[in-house]
Design a protein around this motif. Structure first.
Motif, PDB file in Angstrom:
ATOM      1  N   LEU A  53       0.842  -1.212   0.000  1.00  0.00           N
ATOM      2  CA  LEU A  53       0.000   0.000   0.000  1.00  0.00           C
ATOM      3  C   LEU A  53       0.870   1.253   0.000  1.00  0.00           C
ATOM      4  N   ILE A  54       1.827   1.236   0.917  1.00  0.00           N
ATOM      5  CA  ILE A  54       2.652   2.443   1.054  1.00  0.00           C
ATOM      6  C   ILE A  54       3.513   2.652  -0.194  1.00  0.00           C
ATOM      7  N   THR A  55       4.160   1.578  -0.600  1.00  0.00           N
ATOM      8  CA  THR A  55       5.055   1.730  -1.737  1.00  0.00           C
ATOM      9  C   THR A  55       4.289   2.025  -3.021  1.00  0.00           C
ATOM     10  N   ALA A  56       3.083   1.510  -3.117  1.00  0.00           N
ATOM     11  CA  ALA A  56       2.300   1.795  -4.323  1.00  0.00           C
ATOM     12  C   ALA A  56       2.016   3.289  -4.434  1.00  0.00           C
ATOM     13  N   VAL A  57       1.690   3.873  -3.294  1.00  0.00           N
ATOM     14  CA  VAL A  57       1.426   5.319  -3.304  1.00  0.00           C
ATOM     15  C   VAL A  57       2.698   6.072  -3.706  1.00  0.00           C
ATOM     16  N   ALA A  58       3.792   5.623  -3.136  1.00  0.00           N
ATOM     17  CA  ALA A  58       5.057   6.282  -3.459  1.00  0.00           C
ATOM     18  C   ALA A  58       5.418   6.078  -4.914  1.00  0.00           C
ATOM     19  N   GLU A  59       5.181   4.865  -5.423  1.00  0.00           N
ATOM     20  CA  GLU A  59       5.511   4.573  -6.814  1.00  0.00           C
ATOM     21  C   GLU A  59       4.741   5.455  -7.772  1.00  0.00           C
TER      22      GLU A  59
ATOM     23  N   VAL B  35      -1.770   0.059 -10.198  1.00  0.00           N
ATOM     24  CA  VAL B  35      -1.411  -0.486  -8.887  1.00  0.00           C
ATOM     25  C   VAL B  35      -2.640  -0.954  -8.133  1.00  0.00           C
ATOM     26  N   SER B  36      -3.773  -0.291  -8.389  1.00  0.00           N
ATOM     27  CA  SER B  36      -5.010  -0.765  -7.771  1.00  0.00           C
ATOM     28  C   SER B  36      -5.316  -2.176  -8.256  1.00  0.00           C
ATOM     29  N   CYS B  37      -5.209  -2.363  -9.581  1.00  0.00           N
ATOM     30  CA  CYS B  37      -5.508  -3.670 -10.156  1.00  0.00           C
ATOM     31  C   CYS B  37      -4.536  -4.724  -9.611  1.00  0.00           C
ATOM     32  N   ILE B  38      -3.258  -4.344  -9.558  1.00  0.00           N
ATOM     33  CA  ILE B  38      -2.258  -5.298  -9.071  1.00  0.00           C
ATOM     34  C   ILE B  38      -2.556  -5.671  -7.631  1.00  0.00           C
ATOM     35  N   ALA B  39      -2.891  -4.625  -6.829  1.00  0.00           N
ATOM     36  CA  ALA B  39      -3.226  -4.897  -5.433  1.00  0.00           C
ATOM     37  C   ALA B  39      -4.400  -5.852  -5.352  1.00  0.00           C
ATOM     38  N   THR B  40      -5.406  -5.615  -6.191  1.00  0.00           N
ATOM     39  CA  THR B  40      -6.580  -6.467  -6.206  1.00  0.00           C
ATOM     40  C   THR B  40      -6.169  -7.907  -6.553  1.00  0.00           C
ATOM     41  N   LEU B  41      -5.330  -7.995  -7.566  1.00  0.00           N
ATOM     42  CA  LEU B  41      -4.958  -9.328  -8.042  1.00  0.00           C
ATOM     43  C   LEU B  41      -4.089 -10.058  -7.020  1.00  0.00           C
ATOM     44  N   LEU B  42      -3.144  -9.325  -6.418  1.00  0.00           N
ATOM     45  CA  LEU B  42      -2.178  -9.988  -5.556  1.00  0.00           C
ATOM     46  C   LEU B  42      -2.696 -10.233  -4.159  1.00  0.00           C
ATOM     47  N   PHE B  43      -3.465  -9.267  -3.661  1.00  0.00           N
ATOM     48  CA  PHE B  43      -3.810  -9.369  -2.240  1.00  0.00           C
ATOM     49  C   PHE B  43      -5.299  -9.554  -1.983  1.00  0.00           C
TER      50      PHE B  43
ATOM     51  N   LEU C 128     -12.317   0.435  -4.401  1.00  0.00           N
ATOM     52  CA  LEU C 128     -12.030   0.682  -2.999  1.00  0.00           C
ATOM     53  C   LEU C 128     -10.577   1.132  -2.826  1.00  0.00           C
ATOM     54  N   PHE C 129      -9.732   0.452  -3.566  1.00  0.00           N
ATOM     55  CA  PHE C 129      -8.327   0.806  -3.498  1.00  0.00           C
ATOM     56  C   PHE C 129      -8.105   2.253  -3.952  1.00  0.00           C
ATOM     57  N   LEU C 130      -8.790   2.591  -5.059  1.00  0.00           N
ATOM     58  CA  LEU C 130      -8.684   3.973  -5.557  1.00  0.00           C
ATOM     59  C   LEU C 130      -9.208   4.962  -4.525  1.00  0.00           C
ATOM     60  N   PHE C 131     -10.338   4.605  -3.932  1.00  0.00           N
ATOM     61  CA  PHE C 131     -10.914   5.481  -2.911  1.00  0.00           C
ATOM     62  C   PHE C 131      -9.922   5.702  -1.788  1.00  0.00           C
ATOM     63  N   PHE C 132      -9.230   4.627  -1.434  1.00  0.00           N
ATOM     64  CA  PHE C 132      -8.246   4.733  -0.372  1.00  0.00           C
ATOM     65  C   PHE C 132      -7.159   5.750  -0.742  1.00  0.00           C
ATOM     66  N   TYR C 133      -6.747   5.663  -1.984  1.00  0.00           N
ATOM     67  CA  TYR C 133      -5.776   6.629  -2.501  1.00  0.00           C
ATOM     68  C   TYR C 133      -6.223   8.061  -2.249  1.00  0.00           C
ATOM     69  N   ILE C 134      -7.450   8.326  -2.585  1.00  0.00           N
ATOM     70  CA  ILE C 134      -7.975   9.699  -2.503  1.00  0.00           C
ATOM     71  C   ILE C 134      -8.112  10.140  -1.049  1.00  0.00           C
TER      72      ILE C 134
ATOM     73  N   THR D 136     -11.766  11.665  10.425  1.00  0.00           N
ATOM     74  CA  THR D 136     -12.296  13.022  10.219  1.00  0.00           C
ATOM     75  C   THR D 136     -12.655  13.240   8.751  1.00  0.00           C
ATOM     76  N   THR D 137     -11.717  12.953   7.904  1.00  0.00           N
ATOM     77  CA  THR D 137     -11.983  13.216   6.488  1.00  0.00           C
ATOM     78  C   THR D 137     -13.124  12.350   5.984  1.00  0.00           C
ATOM     79  N   PHE D 138     -13.163  11.118   6.453  1.00  0.00           N
ATOM     80  CA  PHE D 138     -14.244  10.249   5.986  1.00  0.00           C
ATOM     81  C   PHE D 138     -15.583  10.778   6.477  1.00  0.00           C
ATOM     82  N   GLY D 139     -15.579  11.261   7.734  1.00  0.00           N
ATOM     83  CA  GLY D 139     -16.829  11.782   8.285  1.00  0.00           C
ATOM     84  C   GLY D 139     -17.347  12.974   7.495  1.00  0.00           C
TER      85      GLY D 139
END
Lengths: 328, 422, 199, 751
Positions: free
Chosen positions: A200-206, A248-256, A281-287, C18-21
């Motif tokens: 997760l962390i490295t994907a964001v960094a990548e 990376v979202s797709c890869i995350a989905t596929l791998l994990f 969901l993964f994309l949402f997490f990104y945002i 917070t942000t989610f809320g």
């Protein structure tokens, strides 16, 4: 089957995938702007079309019609080439990503048995686009951006690869379809929780996304590597970034996350839907991440990458290997 | 009460306009004696010794005035001021109309005394009869060789030019009079330089009042000691007082200076009309402050009146009884001074008009309470900062009556709530 | 050390919460220009030059607003009235009166300085345009048209606010309100939704 | 005078500061030493005390009442308080009185912002008036004359204007009318207030009562950009402030401490400022194509000019090139001009383009010395119309210092002071030369009397007397041009010879700089013929003047306030000019033109700093001989023409300044009543003045007692009626025009 030549099938498949991916890119951008706005107590884009749904089209039109500037000091060829490298690398990964599976076969353009390696190979090429763009712009902020991009890529790709190797050990294959199949019972993020976290962390960094977007860093570097870019070429970088996010979202989905496998036995829902939900969901997490966390300081980014992530990833890999060895 | 008449001797009894009659009374003899026997400096000494002070208003010692003339060999002029316009004063007019030869002789003696060869007679424009009388007398005097070349066989020549004013009060002020004589606007000049240094046509000039000059033949005849012996030590000699107002016998009275005012009002002028109460007296013309009951025992002379806050001025005493509306009286005087302002200096030009309008507003019932204080304040601020005394003339009477009879002024004032600006 | 890591982690999670809320909180944004808020009655907006009841201009071209202006936004050039062409009651009127609304900081000092209450700031604040030059408002756009309501004398205003300011502001609007300039994406004019002084 | 030890000093204490001042100093002046500004309205340093406004009240110890500082001569040991409570109360009272009837229309008042009444009210006044009655209404915007508007309500009757008109100009047309609070300023005769110095009263006026028509409501003082420069309308060299706003020169103001002008300006210098942005001003080089003007670029214009010069030099030699000008140029430009053409071998250089032939007097003097002269001899055209501010000095010398004014020649002085007027040099009263300090003012036109008196002057000089000369000529920088070498040398031709040669076709290229010989040259017929015959004439000008009709190429130049450099005034003092106004884009200064020409001709020119140094260090040159064509002899009873100057005559700037329309002289012929009767003409008739085959047509007859019998006076330098077709003093005939359409004819000549 024989009536249709293979190349045509590939072209058609590519076209479909490209269309889907571009659309996804477009709306993921809108999605990001909307979600960000809501998290910041704003309505977000709402003037173009109902709920702002035509905003991506408007943006595209705008990008198209803006003037394309090349700085006097820039290396003209590389400067113009760089965005295409970035985009090519970003798009290339979709050639092998399996979205779902049906009795007729896997839903991908091409099923490669070393798919995960292909993905890493291509994403590594992507950094060339950014580095070259920064260097070729012939001005200082882009150069700094590109230097950062290179350093960041190298630092985090190590940890990322290590976290993925754990999955490969579990799955015993480098084929993406095989990995998904291996998760039929247990999604790998459970055994590989640490690896998933590192990924997760490295994907964001990548993908140079917040809080690791030091490559762009408006506050310090104006726009980083793309400071000098405008119009369509800037748009290409933009597309590439979102493409990478999707990748990376797709890869995350596929791998994990078990790919298109339905959880809780909800198999009446098609696999592709599950795939999209998980990727989404993964994309949402990104945002969410972007809306919540401030940008890292550069030295801390590097320190974190080398001093925390890499040791943890190594330990995780060794632990996984040890467990597998013990089980087998 | 019987008083000795000096200047007014013979008025109403003899036709002094005729040179023959005047000479019978000893006229022109003193001028002849002066030219023949006396040096000019001797006459100046006599005038100084007599203590004669200017009778026009300021009361400046005549002898000293003459001594101020610089000895620079430039031509010098004698100007006789007969621009009598002070409210309440009518003594010069009487002298002009009834004894013009006496004036001519006085002018000639004065002219000789200061070593001048040209005298000017400035007659107020309104004095038509007096002017005609004077011109006739002057012709007679000229014919009799009292005016002209080489008089009495000496090498002394004198010319007397008569000038009629055009009716401006301010021309009674000596420098305005000189301007008027020169054909300019009758506006006071900036002093210094004083006329004794730079007067008519830029030359040394003496300006004397008619009455002042009129006493000269008598002083020459009877000696300065005689004149100095009359009156008080500082205010010597006689003075014609123009009595007017609420008295039974108004008119000109020649009195020795220092006579108590009570005598002047009650014995000489016949007292107030029956049943009236004495309220005040303005002893020296419109620009003098009003004096009241308690001042009546003061002597009528320069020092006593100045000591009481008023002045002798031109000797025009106006008596007010209890029927007097002092607001109207003040308005009348203020209107006069505002109208007569030449408009040169700011306080007099603007302040007089302002006071007049304020009083008028009060008389029309549109005054407010603060107006009464403002009258005093404004009249005070316009006093003492003017080029000539005209601007200072409003305050004395106005301030004295406001102080004494404030209730009369407040009676004209509405309550502040209903006051409206006009 | 571990505690610090955990605490940091919890803090990050709190941030995420917070942000989610906020996703589900009602947004305070007002959809201007579809919806307009009523602003304060003495809001300082676009200027206008007013007239007397007889139609003469109040402005005498004295340039006091110009010197009072802290942003140097005003230019006034005076001229003399002639009997044939009498613009203002006195001898002098403003031949040129220009305000650069881009420079203007809407402080209202011009209004304060004006000895004849000629220049007033109206509540109108919408003056967008495409060219810089069009923000220099000259007399043609500042001066109330003769038929546009003369304005009451300053001391007759309730609370010091000119009674007819709104109407004048509408008259002087640079955009044609009748046709409407604000519409939804599918073309519905939002005139009816207007609120506030300009509508 | 001031260095003489006999002047006693007295010590006076002002606000605790002990001052040592010469005896006889006024308190108000003494206080200036410690920057203690005692407020004044009626007092003015140059007008003296009047004691009218009463604002300058101060408290002097041992004096019971407040005293006015403006008329108090300081005495030894005097102790003065200028800011005591009593003083302040007195000033407050005076200001309250002053403002009682003042309209307080400061927002529209031209003086607002630089008004003493405002300033002192802020400093000493009270906030509100206690007067509730209506203010006294007086006429507003009274048209006092062609230049001045009077607002009676604002007037505080300080009489500065009246005293200026009395003491300084000696004209005495302004008076105070009526009295008390109703008094107003008016002219004594009810006629318009016409004076060549009228503008000064607007500056003297401490309030906004007297305002200039040209500046009325144009601006407020705080908007103006001020530049101090030198006036180059005539040769006096007055310093002035030029106030400009938004590219318009709005007004000019005198410089109070200026030694040249003594703080006064004439109306020509003050008001002739409206032509800078005139639509008729030339904005780009114009080339003649037949009867049309074609606008061309500077490169083409200079190239054409250079080609013409080079061709003329190479084919017909440098003698066929002529250059006239310099009197309107700066020193730098004049030097450059002669340097450039001399480098080409051209010696036909001359600044003389009018009637003036000499500019540098043999013995120069300063204006202060003129003021101190005991006898002032004026030869020819009196300076009242050619150098008005200098004439004020003469008036001051005559009236205030008792100097004797003797005018010699057909003109009387035209100023309002007493003079002795003689026709011939021989008639000059011999005692006029007895004075110790003698000033000679010579119009620079006909040097004959100078030659006649040469011996006499030399004698006086030998006797050790102070003898100083002034030449108030027609061109502002004529003396500078002479000092910079704009005179023919080494066999070069002067203007007259150049014109004579040109008439015979001997001149190919003629370059004219700011001169208008067609209108101003003494021999107009010769000038016109010469200009007609010259193939290529280059003219540097602001407007298309009468001379431009003959020009092939007209170059737009810079106007007076657009120039930066140095000039010489008639006393030989170097005066600095600073540009106060931006010239139109297409115009170049004469210097720039010359630099471009030098570049095109490959001539090396001095560096700018060398040029400036040269302009600041004028060479004194010997006085050249003035020549003028002698008038033809005539009978004793002959009618002779006198050409007079007028400050508002001249073809250029005044005629393109619409605000001065009322002030421009009309084409008028002035006759004595008896002469008019003898000729059978009456005032208002139109006449032609004819001398041989030359005629000055369509003049309007004016009859005046002041004119001399047997003469007809005409105005020099009027476009449409060029008096230079006649010679000064020439015998003429007068023909009356039939009154067919007198109005149309008058309009034609006036236009």
């Amino acid at each position: 089957m024989n009536a249709v030549p293979l190349w045509l099938i590939v072209v058609i498949k590519s076209a479909i995938v490209l269309f889907v991916v571009i659309t996804t890119f477009a709306y993921s951008m809108l999605f990001e702007r909307k979600v960000m706005a809501w998290m910041q107590l704003r309505p977000g884009p709402n003037r173009v079309g109902p709920w702002g749904l035509l905003q991506p089209a408007a943006d595209a039109a705008k990008m198209l019609f803006k003037e394309d500037l090349t700085p006097k000091t820039a290396d003209p060829v590389i400067y113009r080439l760089a965005p295409f490298i970035a985009l090519f690398a970003a798009m290339g990964t979709f050639a092998i990503i399996p979205f779902s599976e049906s009795p007729a076969g896997v839903w991908s353009v091409g099923d490669v048995n070393a798919g995960i390696l292909f993905v890493f190979a291509l994403t590594s090429i992507g950094v060339y686009g950014i580095s070259l763009a920064g260097w070729a712009s012939g001005s200082k902020f882009p150069l700094l951006g590109s230097v950062r991009a290179t350093a960041q890529m190298i630092s985090y790709e190590l940890s990322m690869t290590m976290s993925v190797v754990g999955v490969l050990i579990l799955a015993g294959t480098t084929s993406l379809v095989g990995i998904v199949h291996a998760q039929y019972r247990l999604w790998f993020f459970i055994p590989q929780l640490v690896g998933f976290g590192i990924y997760l962390i490295t994907a964001v960094a990548e993908t140079n996304r917040a809080p690791f977007d030091l490559v762009e860093a408006e506050t310090e570097l104006v726009g980083g590597f793309h400071t000098e870019y405008s119009g369509l070429r800037f748009g290409l970088f933009f597309i590439a970034e979102y493409m990478n996010m999707i990748t990376v979202s797709c890869i995350a989905t596929l791998l994990f996350l078990g790919g298109w496998n339905a959880p809780f036995g909800l198999t009446f829902i098609p696999g592709i839907v599950w795939f999209l939900i998980k990727g989404g969901l993964f994309l949402f997490f990104y945002i969410w991440l972007r809306a919540t966390l401030p940008r890292f300081r550069y030295d801390r980014l590097m320190a974190f990458g080398w001093k925390v992530l890499l040791p943890v990833a190594t330990l995780n890999l060794m632990a996984t290997a040890a467990v597998i060895a013990a089980v087998r | 009460m019987q008083l000795e008449k000096i200047l007014t001797a013979g008025i109403g009894e003899l036709d002094l306009c005729d040179i023959a009659v005047y000479r019978e009374q000893g006229g022109y003899a003193q001028f002849e004696r002066a030219v023949k026997e006396l040096q000019p400096a001797a006459i100046v000494d006599i005038a100084a010794k007599s203590g004669l002070r200017g009778r026009g208003g300021a009361g400046f010692p005549t002898g000293r005035k003459w001594q101020f003339l610089p000895n620079n060999g430039r031509p010098r002029y004698m100007v006789c001021n007969c621009d009598e316009a002070e409210p309440g004063t009518f003594k010069d007019r009487m002298l002009l109309e009834y004894t013009p030869h006496q004036i001519i002789e006085g002018i000639l003696i004065g002219t000789y005394a200061i070593g001048s060869r040209h005298a000017y007679m400035y007659i107020r424009g309104e004095f038509k009869r007096g002017y005609e009388t004077f011109m006739k007398a002057l012709e007679q005097a000229r014919a009799a060789d009292y005016v002209g070349e080489r008089l009495f066989g000496s090498d002394y020549s004198v010319e007397l030019t008569v000038h009629r004013g055009a009716g401006a009060y301010i021309c009674g002020e000596e420098t305005a009079l000189l301007n008027s004589l020169e054909g300019k606007r009758g506006e006071p000049r900036l002093k210094p330089p004083f006329p004794a240094i730079k007067g008519l046509y830029g030359e040394p000039t003496v300006v004397n009042n008619v009455e002042t000059l009129g006493y000269l033949p008598h002083i020459l005849r009877r000696g300065p000691e005689w004149f100095a012996g009359v009156g008080t030590p500082k205010s010597t000699g006689y003075k014609i007082v123009s009595m007017s107002g609420h008295v039974q016998k108004p008119g000109n009275y020649e009195i020795p200076l220092g006579l108590p005012m009570r005598t002047l009002v009650y014995d000489i002028a016949g007292g107030l009309p029956p049943g009236r109460k004495f309220m005040g007296i303005q002893p020296g013309g419109g620009s003098s402050a009003c004096l009241f009951e308690e001042h009546l025992d003061l002597g009528y002379d320069y020092e006593a009146l100045a000591g009481a806050g008023s002045m002798l001025g031109s000797g025009a005493a106006v008596v007010f009884d209890d029927t007097t509306d002092f607001v109207k009286a003040a308005h009348s005087l203020v209107r006069f001074f505002a109208h007569e302002s030449c408009g040169q200096c700011t306080p007099c030009r603007e302040g007089g008009n302002w006071l007049e309008m304020t009083l008028e507003r009060m008389l029309h019932g549109r005054g407010v309470e603060s107006d009464v204080d403002m009258l005093v304040d404004v009249s005070h601020s316009m006093t003492g900062i003017n080029l000539c005394p005209l601007g200072d003339s409003i305050e004395p009477f106005l301030a004295s009556v406001v102080k004494r009879f404030p209730e009369q002024f407040y009676a004209y004032v509405r309550t502040p709530q209903t006051a409206v600006a006009v | 050390m571990l505690r610090a890591v955990i605490a940091g982690f919890v803090a990050i999670l709190a941030g995420f919460r917070t942000t989610f809320g906020y996703l589900f909180v009602k947004k305070p944004t007002i959809a201007y220009p579809s919806i307009k808020k009523q602003h304060a009655p003495r809001f300082h907006g676009l200027h206008e030059l007013r007239r007397y009841a007889d139609g003469k201009e109040r402005c005498i071209g004295c340039e006091l607003c110009q010197i009072a202006c802290p942003a140097n936004a005003i230019v006034v050039v005076g001229a003399e009235n002639t009997p044939a062409d009498r613009r203002s009651p006195g001898e002098r009127y403003a031949a040129r009166y220009e305000i650069d609304e881009l420079r203007c900081i809407f402080c209202g000092l011009c209004e304060e300085a004006c000895p004849t209450d000629a220049i007033v700031l109206t509540p109108r604040f919408e003056m967008s345009d495409y060219r810089r030059g069009s923000f220099v408002y000259a007399k043609d756009r500042l001066l109330v048209p003769p038929q546009g309501g003369v304005g009451s004398a300053p001391d007759e205003r309730p609370n010091g606010i000119p009674a007819d300011l709104g109407a004048v502001a509408q008259q002087k609007s640079t955009v044609d309100i009748a046709t409407g300039y604000d519409a939804t994406w599918y073309g519905r004019a939002l005139k009816t939704e207007r609120r506030g002084l300009a509508g | 005078m001031t260095t003489q030890p006999s002047v006693k000093t007295v010590t006076v204490t002002v606000d605790g500061v002990s001052l040592s001042v010469p005896e006889g100093t006024l308190l108000v002046e003494a206080a200036k030493q410690i920057q203690e500004d005692i407020p004044v309205y009626c007092y003015h340093t140059k007008l003296g005390p009047a004691g009218l406004c009463r604002i300058c009240l101060v408290e002097i110890e041992k004096m019971p009442k407040l005293q006015i500082a403006c008329n108090t001569v300081v005495t030894d040991g005097m102790v003065v308080h200028t800011a005591s409570d009593k003083t302040m109360e007195g000033r407050r009272a005076v200001l309250e009185f002053l403002l009682l009837n003042h309209p307080l229309d400061c927002p529209i008042c031209d003086k607002g912002g630089e008004c003493d009444l405002q300033d002192f009210s802020m400093a000493y006044g009270q906030g509100a008036s206690r007067k509730v009655e209506a203010k006294v209404a007086k006429p507003k915007a009274v048209d006092l004359g062609p230049t001045i508007v009077l607002d009676e309500e604002r007037c505080i009757v300080c009489q500065r204007c009246v005293r200026f008109d009395d003491i300084i100009t000696q004209e005495r047309s302004l008076v105070v009318k009526d009295r008390g609070h109703r008094d107003i300023i008016a002219t004594s005769t009810e006629e318009p207030y016409v004076s060549d110095f009228s503008g000064n009263v607007t500056e003297l006026c401490p309030v906004g009562a007297l305002t200039s028509k040209t500046y009325r409501f144009k601006s407020r003082p705080w908007d103006l950009n001020r530049t101090k420069t030198t006036c180059t309308q005539c040769s006096v060299g007055c310093q002035l402030y030029v106030d400009e706003r938004y590219g318009d020169v709005l007004r000019t103001m005198s410089v109070a401490e200026d030694e040249t002008s003594d703080g006064w300006l004439c109306d020509r210098g003050r008001y002739n400022i409206g032509f800078y942005n005139d639509p008729q001003r030339i904005a780009s080089p114009l080339l003649r194509r037949g009867d049309e003007w074609e606008q061309i670029g500077w490169d083409d214009a200079v190239a054409l000019w250079a080609r013409q010069i080079r061709e003329a030099r190479d084919t017909t030699g440098p003698e066929s090139i002529g250059v006239i000008g310099g009197g309107r140029l700066l020193n730098e430009e004049a030097f450059l001009l002669q340097h450039l053409f001399r480098s080409l071998g051209v010696e036909n250089l001359d600044w003389r383009a009018g009637r003036q032939t000499v500019a540098t007097p043999v013995f120069s003097g300063t204006y202060e010395e003129l003021e101190a002269a005991q006898t002032i001899l004026v030869f020819g055209v009196p300076p009242s119309q050619t150098a008005p501010v200098m004439d004020l000095r003469i008036r001051k010398a005559v009236v205030q210092r008792g100097a004797r004014l003797v005018t010699v020649g057909p003109h009387s002085s035209g100023s309002s002071v007493t003079e002795t007027h003689v026709r011939r040099v021989a008639d000059i009263p011999s005692d006029a030369f007895d004075a110790e300090r003698i000033a000679v003012v010579f119009d620079g036109i006909d040097a004959t009397p100078m030659r006649d008196l040469h011996e006499r002057f030399a004698e006086l000089k030998r006797a050790g007397k102070s003898l100083i000369g002034f030449i108030p000529g027609e061109q502002p920088n004529a003396r500078g041009a002479e000092a910079m070498g704009m005179l023919p040398r080494d066999g070069g031709r002067g203007t007259r010879e150049v014109f004579s040669a040109a008439k015979d076709g001997g001149i190919r290229v003629l370059s004219l700089f700011g001169v208008n010989p067609a209108l101003r040259f003494a021999d107009g017929a010769l000038a016109t013929a010469a200009l007609e015959r010259t193939p290529f004439i280059v003219l540097s000008e602001l407007f298309l003047t009468d001379t431009a009709r003959f020009a092939s190429l007209v170059l737009p130049a810079h106007g007076p306030f657009e120039r930066d450099g140095h000039v010489l005034d008639m006393t030989g003092r170097v005066q600095r000019l600073f540009a106060a106004h931006a010239a139109p884009g297409g115009a170049l200064s004469d210097g720039e033109m010359l630099v471009a020409l030098a570049d095109a001709l490959d001539i090396e020119i001095p560096s700018p700093s060398a040029l400036t140094a040269r302009a600041r260090a004028p060479e004194k040159r010997a006085m050249p001989r003035g020549e003028i064509r002698a008038a033809a002899p005539g009978g004793e009873a002959a009618l002779r023409v006198i050409i007079r100057s007028d400050i508002f005559a001249g073809g250029g700037t005044v005629y393109h300044d619409e605000r001065l329309e009322e002030l421009r002289p009309r084409p008028i012929a002035t006759l004595h009543p008896r002469t008019a009767q003898a000729l059978g003409v009456a005032a208002g008739d139109l006449v032609d003045v004819i001398a041989g085959d030359r005629a000055l047509r369509g003049l309007i007859v004016r009859v005046a007692d002041a004119a001399s019998e047997g003469t007809i006076r005409v105005v020099d330098g009027l476009p449409g009626a060029p008096a230079n077709v006649l010679f000064d003093g020439e015998e003429v005939q007068v023909t009356k025009l039939e009154p067919a359409a007198p109005l149309a004819a008058a309009g034609a000549v006036a236009g």
